[in-house]
Write a protein that holds these residues in place. Sequence first.
Motif, PDB file in Angstrom:
ATOM      1  N   ALA A   1       0.805  -1.221   0.000  1.00 57.92           N
ATOM      2  CA  ALA A   1       0.000   0.000   0.000  1.00 57.92           C
ATOM      3  C   ALA A   1       0.843   1.279   0.000  1.00 57.92           C
ATOM      4  O   ALA A   1       0.317   2.358  -0.320  1.00 57.92           O
ATOM      5  CB  ALA A   1      -0.920   0.009   1.213  1.00 57.92           C
TER       6      ALA A   1
ATOM      7  N   PHE B   1      -1.615   4.209  -1.358  1.00 60.76           N
ATOM      8  CA  PHE B   1      -2.792   4.382  -0.499  1.00 60.76           C
ATOM      9  C   PHE B   1      -2.498   5.445   0.557  1.00 60.76           C
ATOM     10  O   PHE B   1      -1.362   5.621   0.996  1.00 60.76           O
ATOM     11  CB  PHE B   1      -3.137   3.074   0.202  1.00 60.76           C
TER      12      PHE B   1
ATOM     13  N   MET C   1      -7.297   5.036  -2.203  1.00 60.36           N
ATOM     14  CA  MET C   1      -6.496   4.047  -2.925  1.00 60.36           C
ATOM     15  C   MET C   1      -6.275   4.550  -4.346  1.00 60.36           C
ATOM     16  O   MET C   1      -7.233   4.718  -5.107  1.00 60.36           O
ATOM     17  CB  MET C   1      -7.203   2.690  -2.933  1.00 60.36           C
TER      18      MET C   1
ATOM     19  N   ASP D   1      -5.220  -5.758  -6.009  1.00 61.15           N
ATOM     20  CA  ASP D   1      -5.857  -5.069  -4.885  1.00 61.15           C
ATOM     21  C   ASP D   1      -7.298  -5.546  -4.683  1.00 61.15           C
ATOM     22  O   ASP D   1      -7.954  -5.153  -3.716  1.00 61.15           O
ATOM     23  CB  ASP D   1      -5.857  -3.560  -5.106  1.00 61.15           C
TER      24      ASP D   1
END
Length: 122
Positions: A63, A67, A82, A89
């Motif tokens: 991430a 993210f 995101m 994902d």
Amino acid sequence: VQLQASGGGSVQAGDSLTLSCAASARTLSNAIIGWFRQTPGKEREFVAAISFAGGRTTYADSAKDRFVISRDNAKDTAYLLMNSLKPEDTAVYYCAARLGSMQITTKYYRYWGQGTQVTVSS
């Protein structure tokens, strides 16, 4: 405390999506919020977590740089932005809350939302 995760959907690779996690009571301001995800046949895995004041965050390697976790304690809501989504994902995303220190393991989180599905197509 009840948590409600929302914002999932079906998107294309490269798109962005923001998940929300709303709490039923004014407890988020004192809690660590974590986001986790799970795919069929696999264990739930850590994605990101944020401290109760929002000053500290931590991310899974998958991430990092894509993210962003944030929170608005006045709204009792946490978010997971995101970006640059990839097919890998794809998962059901869960938000969770705990009191105490930052943790990245599911067993330390007491309160869980019901999950929201994110599907990323190539």
